[in-house]
Design a protein around this motif. Structure first.
Motif, mmCIF file in Angstrom:
data_model
loop_
_atom_site.group_PDB
_atom_site.id
_atom_site.type_symbol
_atom_site.label_atom_id
_atom_site.label_comp_id
_atom_site.label_asym_id
_atom_site.label_seq_id
_atom_site.Cartn_x
_atom_site.Cartn_y
_atom_site.Cartn_z
ATOM 1 N N ALA A 175 -125.229 98.628 157.427
ATOM 2 C CA ALA A 175 -124.362 97.486 156.270
ATOM 3 C C ALA A 175 -125.991 97.233 155.957
ATOM 4 O O ALA A 175 -126.426 97.274 154.543
ATOM 5 N N ILE A 176 -126.435 96.835 156.612
ATOM 6 C CA ILE A 176 -128.318 96.185 156.702
ATOM 7 C C ILE A 176 -129.004 96.815 155.635
ATOM 8 O O ILE A 176 -129.660 97.189 154.501
ATOM 9 N N HIS A 177 -128.201 98.252 155.828
ATOM 10 C CA HIS A 177 -129.669 99.773 155.214
ATOM 11 C C HIS A 177 -128.992 99.766 153.622
ATOM 12 O O HIS A 177 -130.051 99.794 152.826
ATOM 13 N N VAL A 178 -127.551 99.104 153.986
ATOM 14 C CA VAL A 178 -127.519 99.514 152.929
ATOM 15 C C VAL A 178 -127.364 98.138 151.796
ATOM 16 O O VAL A 178 -127.933 98.293 150.297
ATOM 17 N N ALA A 179 -127.760 97.319 152.702
ATOM 18 C CA ALA A 179 -127.729 96.212 151.548
ATOM 19 C C ALA A 179 -129.397 96.066 151.272
ATOM 20 O O ALA A 179 -129.501 95.507 149.683
ATOM 21 N N ALA A 180 -130.148 96.575 151.600
ATOM 22 C CA ALA A 180 -131.481 96.986 151.339
ATOM 23 C C ALA A 180 -131.521 97.847 150.384
ATOM 24 O O ALA A 180 -132.926 98.160 149.631
ATOM 25 N N ALA A 181 -130.988 98.582 150.251
ATOM 26 C CA ALA A 181 -131.384 99.728 148.744
ATOM 27 C C ALA A 181 -130.831 98.848 148.527
ATOM 28 O O ALA A 181 -131.370 99.619 146.942
ATOM 29 N N LEU A 182 -129.630 98.229 148.179
ATOM 30 C CA LEU A 182 -129.023 97.736 147.069
ATOM 31 C C LEU A 182 -130.450 96.941 146.277
ATOM 32 O O LEU A 182 -131.011 96.644 145.310
ATOM 33 N N THR A 183 -130.724 96.274 147.340
ATOM 34 C CA THR A 183 -132.146 95.500 146.825
ATOM 35 C C THR A 183 -133.085 95.813 146.079
ATOM 36 O O THR A 183 -134.010 95.479 145.006
ATOM 37 N N PHE A 184 -133.635 97.258 147.014
ATOM 38 C CA PHE A 184 -134.809 97.827 146.670
ATOM 39 C C PHE A 184 -134.228 98.962 144.986
ATOM 40 O O PHE A 184 -135.512 98.205 144.390
ATOM 41 N N VAL A 185 -133.124 99.368 145.565
ATOM 42 C CA VAL A 185 -132.543 99.915 143.783
ATOM 43 C C VAL A 185 -133.074 98.885 142.705
ATOM 44 O O VAL A 185 -133.216 98.864 141.757
ATOM 45 N N GLY A 186 -131.861 97.912 143.172
ATOM 46 C CA GLY A 186 -132.219 96.475 141.513
ATOM 47 C C GLY A 186 -133.505 95.899 141.552
ATOM 48 O O GLY A 186 -133.610 96.165 140.165
ATOM 49 N N GLY A 187 -134.478 96.311 142.726
ATOM 50 C CA GLY A 187 -135.880 95.419 142.494
ATOM 51 C C GLY A 187 -136.451 96.664 141.315
ATOM 52 O O GLY A 187 -136.886 96.401 140.073
ATOM 53 N N VAL A 188 -136.093 98.584 141.435
ATOM 54 C CA VAL A 188 -137.069 100.116 140.561
ATOM 55 C C VAL A 188 -136.095 98.628 139.326
ATOM 56 O O VAL A 188 -137.086 99.336 137.895
ATOM 57 N N LEU A 189 -135.371 98.930 139.437
ATOM 58 C CA LEU A 189 -134.308 99.651 137.616
ATOM 59 C C LEU A 189 -134.581 97.675 137.379
ATOM 60 O O LEU A 189 -135.345 97.735 135.970
ATOM 61 N N ALA A 190 -135.016 96.597 137.827
ATOM 62 C CA ALA A 190 -135.137 95.828 136.952
ATOM 63 C C ALA A 190 -136.769 95.469 136.347
ATOM 64 O O ALA A 190 -137.520 95.163 135.456
ATOM 65 N N VAL A 191 -137.745 96.181 137.483
ATOM 66 C CA VAL A 191 -139.116 96.287 137.261
ATOM 67 C C VAL A 191 -139.144 98.161 135.729
ATOM 68 O O VAL A 191 -139.896 98.020 134.489
ATOM 69 N N SER A 192 -138.217 99.187 136.316
ATOM 70 C CA SER A 192 -137.892 99.930 134.805
ATOM 71 C C SER A 192 -138.073 99.352 133.152
ATOM 72 O O SER A 192 -138.316 99.324 132.794
ATOM 73 N N VAL A 193 -136.124 98.043 133.501
ATOM 74 C CA VAL A 193 -136.519 97.639 132.338
ATOM 75 C C VAL A 193 -137.315 96.565 131.625
ATOM 76 O O VAL A 193 -137.768 96.378 130.233
ATOM 77 N N LEU A 194 -138.273 95.545 132.789
ATOM 78 C CA LEU A 194 -139.193 95.113 132.413
ATOM 79 C C LEU A 194 -140.254 95.968 131.511
ATOM 80 O O LEU A 194 -141.519 95.496 130.016
ATOM 81 N N LEU A 195 -141.191 97.020 131.729
ATOM 82 C CA LEU A 195 -141.856 97.672 131.731
ATOM 83 C C LEU A 195 -141.542 98.358 130.350
ATOM 84 O O LEU A 195 -142.227 99.122 129.552
ATOM 85 N N ALA A 196 -140.422 98.418 129.932
ATOM 86 C CA ALA A 196 -140.130 99.089 129.321
ATOM 87 C C ALA A 196 -139.792 98.450 127.548
ATOM 88 O O ALA A 196 -140.105 98.335 126.261
ATOM 89 N N ALA A 197 -139.437 97.510 128.112
ATOM 90 C CA ALA A 197 -139.279 96.174 126.653
ATOM 91 C C ALA A 197 -140.391 94.614 126.282
ATOM 92 O O ALA A 197 -140.919 94.175 126.029
ATOM 93 N N LEU A 198 -142.058 95.215 128.005
ATOM 94 C CA LEU A 198 -142.969 93.649 127.771
ATOM 95 C C LEU A 198 -143.680 94.652 125.805
ATOM 96 O O LEU A 198 -143.536 95.968 125.923
ATOM 97 N N PRO A 199 -143.972 93.584 125.404
ATOM 98 C CA PRO A 199 -144.634 94.141 124.221
ATOM 99 C C PRO A 199 -145.894 94.795 124.414
ATOM 100 O O PRO A 199 -146.819 94.927 126.380
ATOM 101 N N ALA A 200 -147.039 95.181 123.287
ATOM 102 C CA ALA A 200 -148.521 95.638 123.933
ATOM 103 C C ALA A 200 -149.433 94.957 124.465
ATOM 104 O O ALA A 200 -150.186 95.152 125.054
ATOM 105 N N ASP A 201 -149.070 93.992 124.034
ATOM 106 C CA ASP A 201 -150.015 92.889 123.896
ATOM 107 C C ASP A 201 -150.758 92.427 125.014
ATOM 108 O O ASP A 201 -149.112 91.523 125.998
#
Length: 138
Positions: free
Chosen positions: A12-38
């Protein structure tokens, strides 16, 4: 072999940590794609996300790996094909997190970086990892 109740808690802790990890990686993916070039505009956002990444996403990744290895050792699953496939995609996701961390670091210091669009890769990894862990197809 880990006793039944302890195994369930570790899983259960492994799954919770995996969800947290993947959620963070996905959030950063969206941010890096959406940030302005400036860099002047992107840097404050990158600094905030980088703090979150270092405080939450990276420790979650380390917990996922630690507990995953403990669970795999307990179950004697290292020779199982499903686990080897899962490990390959977890390794890909972990490497992608490293690439993202480097981009965040450069953005946070004001350097310009090219947009990185990795959300589809993250979602594909998540899909394969979940299928391997739950269905164990081979």
């Amino acid at each position: 072999m880990i006793p039944g109740t302890a195994y369930l808690w570790l899983k259960a802790i492994h799954v919770a940590a995996a969800l947290t990890f993947v959620g963070g990686v996905l959030a950063v993916s969206v941010l890096l794609a959406a940030l302005p070039a400036d860099p002047a505009i992107a840097a404050p956002f990158a600094r905030g996300v980088r703090r979150w990444d270092r405080a939450v996403t990276t420790p979650a990744m380390l917990l996922v790996w630690t507990l995953g290895l403990i669970l795999a050792t307990s179950g004697h699953w290292f020779t199982e094909t499903w686990l080897q496939v899962k490990f390959a995609f977890v390794l890909l996701l972990s490497g992608l997190h490293g690439v993202q961390s480097g981009r965040l670091r450069r953005l946070a210091t004001g350097s310009a970086v090219r947009p990185l669009r990795t959300a589809p890769i993250v979602l594909a990894c998540l899909l394969v990892i979940a299928l391997m862990a739950v269905a164990k197809p081979f």
